[in-house]
Scaffold this active site. Structure first.
Site, mmCIF file in Angstrom:
data_model
loop_
_atom_site.group_PDB
_atom_site.id
_atom_site.type_symbol
_atom_site.label_atom_id
_atom_site.label_comp_id
_atom_site.label_asym_id
_atom_site.label_seq_id
_atom_site.Cartn_x
_atom_site.Cartn_y
_atom_site.Cartn_z
ATOM 1 N N ARG A 46 0.855 -1.199 0.000
ATOM 2 C CA ARG A 46 0.000 0.000 0.000
ATOM 3 C C ARG A 46 0.888 1.246 0.000
ATOM 4 O O ARG A 46 0.604 2.239 -0.649
ATOM 5 C CB ARG A 46 -0.956 0.003 1.206
ATOM 6 N N TYR A 98 -17.051 16.493 -14.678
ATOM 7 C CA TYR A 98 -17.556 15.122 -14.624
ATOM 8 C C TYR A 98 -18.593 14.992 -13.495
ATOM 9 O O TYR A 98 -18.354 15.450 -12.375
ATOM 10 C CB TYR A 98 -16.372 14.162 -14.409
ATOM 11 N N ASP A 170 -7.936 18.948 -13.693
ATOM 12 C CA ASP A 170 -8.199 17.586 -14.143
ATOM 13 C C ASP A 170 -7.913 17.569 -15.647
ATOM 14 O O ASP A 170 -8.657 18.164 -16.436
ATOM 15 C CB ASP A 170 -9.655 17.221 -13.830
ATOM 16 N N LYS A 195 -8.815 6.496 -18.822
ATOM 17 C CA LYS A 195 -9.151 7.045 -20.125
ATOM 18 C C LYS A 195 -7.949 6.959 -21.085
ATOM 19 O O LYS A 195 -7.493 5.878 -21.365
ATOM 20 C CB LYS A 195 -9.680 8.467 -19.935
HETATM 21 O O1 P1T Z 1 -13.911 6.755 -13.438
HETATM 22 P P1 P1T Z 1 -12.676 7.214 -12.724
HETATM 23 O O2 P1T Z 1 -11.424 6.565 -13.158
HETATM 24 O O3 P1T Z 1 -12.858 7.189 -11.225
HETATM 25 O O4 P1T Z 1 -12.458 8.751 -13.128
HETATM 26 C C1 P1T Z 1 -13.340 9.774 -12.772
HETATM 27 C C2 P1T Z 1 -13.209 10.917 -13.730
HETATM 28 C C3 P1T Z 1 -12.465 12.016 -13.366
HETATM 29 N N1 P1T Z 1 -12.311 13.075 -14.188
HETATM 30 C C4 P1T Z 1 -12.879 13.104 -15.411
HETATM 31 C C5 P1T Z 1 -12.692 14.286 -16.288
HETATM 32 C C6 P1T Z 1 -13.631 12.011 -15.852
HETATM 33 O O5 P1T Z 1 -14.167 12.071 -17.069
HETATM 34 C C7 P1T Z 1 -13.808 10.889 -14.991
HETATM 35 C C8 P1T Z 1 -14.616 9.705 -15.388
HETATM 36 N N2 P1T Z 1 -15.434 9.924 -16.510
HETATM 37 C C9 P1T Z 1 -16.240 9.013 -17.093
HETATM 38 C C10 P1T Z 1 -16.406 7.760 -16.656
HETATM 39 C C11 P1T Z 1 -16.941 9.501 -18.291
HETATM 40 O O6 P1T Z 1 -17.485 8.697 -19.080
HETATM 41 O O7 P1T Z 1 -16.943 10.719 -18.493
#
Ligand code: P1T
Length: 378
Positions: A46, A98, A170, A195
């Site tokens: 961790r 988001y 972000d 992503k």
């Molecule tokens: O899903 P996760 O890995 O926890 O990420 C969250 C997140 C954070 N910031 C942005 C700009 C994001 O687009 C996302 C997650 N977004 C999607 C799942 C989506 O389809 O837009």
């Protein structure tokens, strides 16, 4: 070293024991110590793991950062950054972001007595006007999810710096290949590595990078104390994705620009949002602060939900799915999917209408993608 080289080599030296060219997946939870307090830099996974460390070094390198931290998801990364705040602190956030970030701020972080003011990002003065004496952090996405608006990072960084406020960007939509916010003055960059960085829709992950040692020390403490870390295998998948980020991003952008131009002219399309089009309101700003416009397009169809449903059901290559940034093209309906957690009134106020569709343009042959869209539109 140039971006493409860093992405393939930084943090990824051949294994000293075997010569393996690829960083091994260290599937271990713990590490034998030679004596009490004597170890080789690793005690417990961790706290630190060699595969994760390699990823963290690579993440830092490609974002022009000194320090990188990897997380189990984008929201785990976001939660860890927001843990820097204390009860009574205040956040100013862009209003297009988001839906899961909004949900975290409103339904989790608010319970810590940390409040957020959302501002219309079309005017940078709105950020300045929303700052209070207890404002500790500004949170933005640029390009934003889902309306692909662009915020002037350098201008906002200068506002934040004058008031000792932490600016977090972000950078998920642009990816570090097209935009590096730390170079423009941001303090912290966050990613959903699920992503573009992962790039193959096979892993959930997150990242935080910074060049501020004090912030890093705090964030590293919270990474371990909260414990939302990625597994060695997930770390390895993201690291593998990063190696091809540059070539993938070039293809995503080329395809997105082609399709954006096609959709802009299409009679069934009411409105298109893509920062690479000259009529995008912040096209010049996008051109100045990014080296490319990315692979995301949003559009409003003529009509309402019935037309959207028909369109989505007729597509064959664009898969109806949440997420983005993978090699395959996806279609998302923000009102019911990524931004389904926003109350309707908030959603409409932000311009996420019932006829809005978001496309994550993949790297398939663009003529096949165009034919798929044309077929569904007609
Ligand atoms: O899903 P996760 O890995 O926890 O990420 C969250 C997140 C954070 N910031 C942005 C700009 C994001 O687009 C996302 C997650 N977004 C999607 C799942 C989506 O389809 O837009």
């Amino acid at each position: 070293m140039e971006f493409e080289t860093k992405a393939i080599h930084e943090g990824q030296q051949s294994d000293p024991q075997t010569g393996a060219v690829i960083v091994p997946i260290y599937l271990t939870s713990t590490y034998q110590q030679e004596a009490i307090g004597q170890h080789k830099g690793y005690e417990y996974s961790r706290t630190g793991n060699p595969t994760r460390n390699a990823l963290e070094e690579a993440l830092a390198a490609i974002e022009s950062a000194t320090f990188g931290l990897a997380f189990a998801s984008g929201l785990a990364a976001t939660t860890t950054v927001l843990s820097l705040l204390k009860s009574g602190d205040h956040i100013v956030a862009g209003d297009d972001l988001y839906g899961g970030t909004y949900r975290l701020l409103e339904r989790v972080v608010k319970n810590w007595s940390v409040t957020t003011t959302y501002v219309d990002i079309d005017d940078i003065n709105n950020f300045e006007n929303a700052i209070q004496s207890n404002t500790k952090l500004i949170w933005i996405e640029t390009p934003t999810n889902p309306l692909l608006k662009i915020i002037d990072i350098a201008a906002l960084a200068s506002i934040a710096r004058q008031r000792n406020i932490i600016l977090v960007v972000d950078n998920t939509f642009a990816s570090p290949y097209f935009q590096r916010p730390l170079e423009l003055g941001a303090d912290i960059v966050v990613h959903s590595t699920t992503k573009y960085l992962g790039g193959h829709s096979d892993v959930i992950g997150g990242a935080v990078v910074t060049s501020n040692e004090q912030l890093y020390t705090e964030l590293k403490f919270y990474q371990n104390a909260i414990g939302a870390v990625p597994s060695p295998f997930d770390s390895w998948l993201v690291l593998r994705g990063i190696k091809t980020l540059a070539v993938r991003m070039r293809e995503h952008e080329k395809n997105a620009l082609f399709l954006a131009k096609f959709l802009e002219e299409h009679p069934q399309v009411e409105q298109i949002y893509y920062p690479g089009l000259p009529n995008h309101p912040q096209h010049q700003l996008a051109k100045a602060q990014m080296s490319g416009f990315g692979g995301m397009i949003s559009l409003e169809l003529k009509g309402g939900f019935a037309e959207v449903e028909k369109f989505a059901s007729r597509l064959k290559l664009f898969l109806l799915a949440e997420s983005l940034g993978g090699v395959e093209s996806l279609l998302c309906y923000p009102a019911k999917m990524t931004h389904g957690s926003l109350p309707d009134a908030e959603r409409y106020k932000r311009g996420i209408n019932d006829n809005l569709i978001r496309l994550s343009v993949g790297i398939e042959n663009v003529l096949d993608l165009q034919a798929d869209l044309e077929n569904a539109l007609s």
